[in-house]
Design an enzyme around this catalytic site. Structure first.
Site, PDB file in Angstrom:
ATOM      1  N   ASP A   1     -21.066  55.437  15.683  1.00  0.00           N
ATOM      2  CA  ASP A   1     -20.758  55.216  17.105  1.00  0.00           C
ATOM      3  C   ASP A   1     -20.464  56.546  17.799  1.00  0.00           C
ATOM      4  OD1 ASP A   1     -18.296  55.676  15.957  1.00  0.00           O
ATOM      5  OD2 ASP A   1     -17.298  53.938  16.863  1.00  0.00           O
ATOM      6  N   SER A   2     -20.433  57.634  17.030  1.00  0.00           N
ATOM      7  CA  SER A   2     -20.367  58.973  17.635  1.00  0.00           C
ATOM      8  C   SER A   2     -21.558  59.196  18.558  1.00  0.00           C
ATOM      9  CB  SER A   2     -20.326  60.057  16.547  1.00  0.00           C
ATOM     10  OG  SER A   2     -21.346  59.840  15.591  1.00  0.00           O
TER      11      SER A   2
ATOM     12  N   GLU B   1     -13.894  50.543  11.049  1.00  0.00           N
ATOM     13  CA  GLU B   1     -12.695  51.370  10.928  1.00  0.00           C
ATOM     14  C   GLU B   1     -11.472  50.510  10.661  1.00  0.00           C
ATOM     15  OE1 GLU B   1     -12.298  53.938  14.343  1.00  0.00           O
ATOM     16  OE2 GLU B   1     -14.296  54.800  14.067  1.00  0.00           O
TER      17      GLU B   1
ATOM     18  N   GLU C   1     -11.526  60.338   6.756  1.00  0.00           N
ATOM     19  CA  GLU C   1     -11.708  61.323   7.833  1.00  0.00           C
ATOM     20  C   GLU C   1     -10.406  62.057   8.142  1.00  0.00           C
ATOM     21  OE1 GLU C   1     -13.890  60.069  11.309  1.00  0.00           O
ATOM     22  OE2 GLU C   1     -13.381  61.899  12.407  1.00  0.00           O
TER      23      GLU C   1
HETATM   24  O1  KIV Z   1     -19.434  57.658  14.096  1.00  0.00           O
HETATM   25  C1  KIV Z   1     -19.448  58.570  13.255  1.00  0.00           C
HETATM   26  O2  KIV Z   1     -20.153  59.569  13.404  1.00  0.00           O
HETATM   27  C2  KIV Z   1     -18.601  58.425  12.080  1.00  0.00           C
HETATM   28  C3  KIV Z   1     -18.583  59.560  11.109  1.00  0.00           C
HETATM   29  C4  KIV Z   1     -17.822  60.676  11.675  1.00  0.00           C
HETATM   30  C5  KIV Z   1     -18.067  59.143   9.794  1.00  0.00           C
HETATM   31  O3  KIV Z   1     -17.953  57.447  11.927  1.00  0.00           O
END
Ligand code: KIV
Length: 280
Positions: A49-50, A120, A186
């Site tokens: 979701d980044s 998460e 993380e």
């Molecule tokens: O959304 C993301 O990029 C992540 C990674 C940083 C593990 O959850």
């Protein structure tokens, strides 16, 4: 087995079996061309979701929707045949209750072909993880710094220092116990990441954690220097592609304004050229 030697994409149980063996290699992916670059090189690619921050310019991951994840998941799937695809469940799509999580996880997998979902949360998500796994949805968990909770965590700070270490350990144990096939750690202290890696039976995937984790993940645009608005300490830049892109755009603009582009190499004659190999 290294990803390049594998004829097909691994499945979640293959990733789980890599615990304590060869380090698991993973990156985020959001587009078909980038997925092609990592196919057969990474063990899994995460449609993270980044994507909201990296490609859509959002200030956090909180604004990411299921529709965005499906769009990018479909694009990444087109680029992968030897690397497993894991897809993030966006904020608000799974926290309500296990039924909501199942509905949305099933939709993400059905629409994109992902091999697993990631969500998460630790102890609070254990019931949901068990519910999903019992119904055929492989789950990768994510503990420590969980960016969807940035507002309750008070920012993107290191998690698990001092007395907080016990909470993160309990979170990792809870998701493993609930049936997650791997867990992302993380931004936690290195000794804590090593302790968790030693005590949980599933692979730990570190980001800002420890080289002792069972695998590593980075945001691909961070490690390529494509997203260079800021650089977290845990990112290593393997290239500076945005610097190259900015320079190339400057060069192009200058050449267009000076009428130095296009040249005869880039335009077409009125008559069909006789020369062999001409394209048009
Ligand atoms: O959304 C993301 O990029 C992540 C990674 C940083 C593990 O959850």
């Amino acid at each position: 087995m290294s990803a390049s030697a594998r004829p097909t994409a691994p499945m979640p149980h293959d990733i789980r079996a890599m615990k304590g063996q060869t380090p698991i290699v993973s990156l985020t992916a959001y587009t078909t061309p980038m997925a092609r670059n990592m196919d057969g090189v990474c063990d899994f690619a995460l449609v993270g979701d980044s994507v909201g921050m990296v490609l859509h310019g959002l200030p956090s991951t909180l604004g990411v929707t299921l529709e965005m994840m499906i769009l990018h998941g479909k694009a990444v799937a087109r680029g992968l045949s030897r690397t497993m695809m894991v897809i993030d469940m966006p904020f608000g799509s799974y926290e309500e209750d296990p039924e909501q999580a199942f509905r949305n996880a099933a939709m993400l997998m059905r629409e994109t072909g992902a091999g697993a979902v990631k969500l998460e949360g630790g102890q609070t998500m254990a019931t949901t993880i068990a519910f999903l796994v019992a119904r055929g949805i492989p789950v990768m968990a994510h503990v420590g710094l969980t960016p969807q909770s940035v507002n309750t965590l008070g920012g993107y700070r290191v998690q698990g220092r001092d007395a907080q270490a016990e909470t993160v350990r309990a979170d990792a144990r809870a998701v493993a116990q609930a049936g997650a096939f791997a867990v992302v750690l993380e931004k936690i202290p290195q000794p804590l990441a090593d302790t968790i890696t030693a005590e949980v039976p599933i692979p730990t995937i570190g980001i800002g954690a420890s080289a002792g984790c069972d695998g590593q993940i980075l945001v691909v645009d961070d490690m390529l220097g494509l997203f260079d608005a800021f650089k977290p300490k845990f990112v290593k830049r393997y290239a500076e592609l945005n610097t190259l892109a900015r320079q190339a755009i400057q060069d192009y603009a200058e050449e267009v304004r000076a009428r130095r582009f296009p040249t005869s190499d880039h335009v077409f004659a009125a008559e069909q050229p006789a020369a062999k190999g001409a394209t048009q």
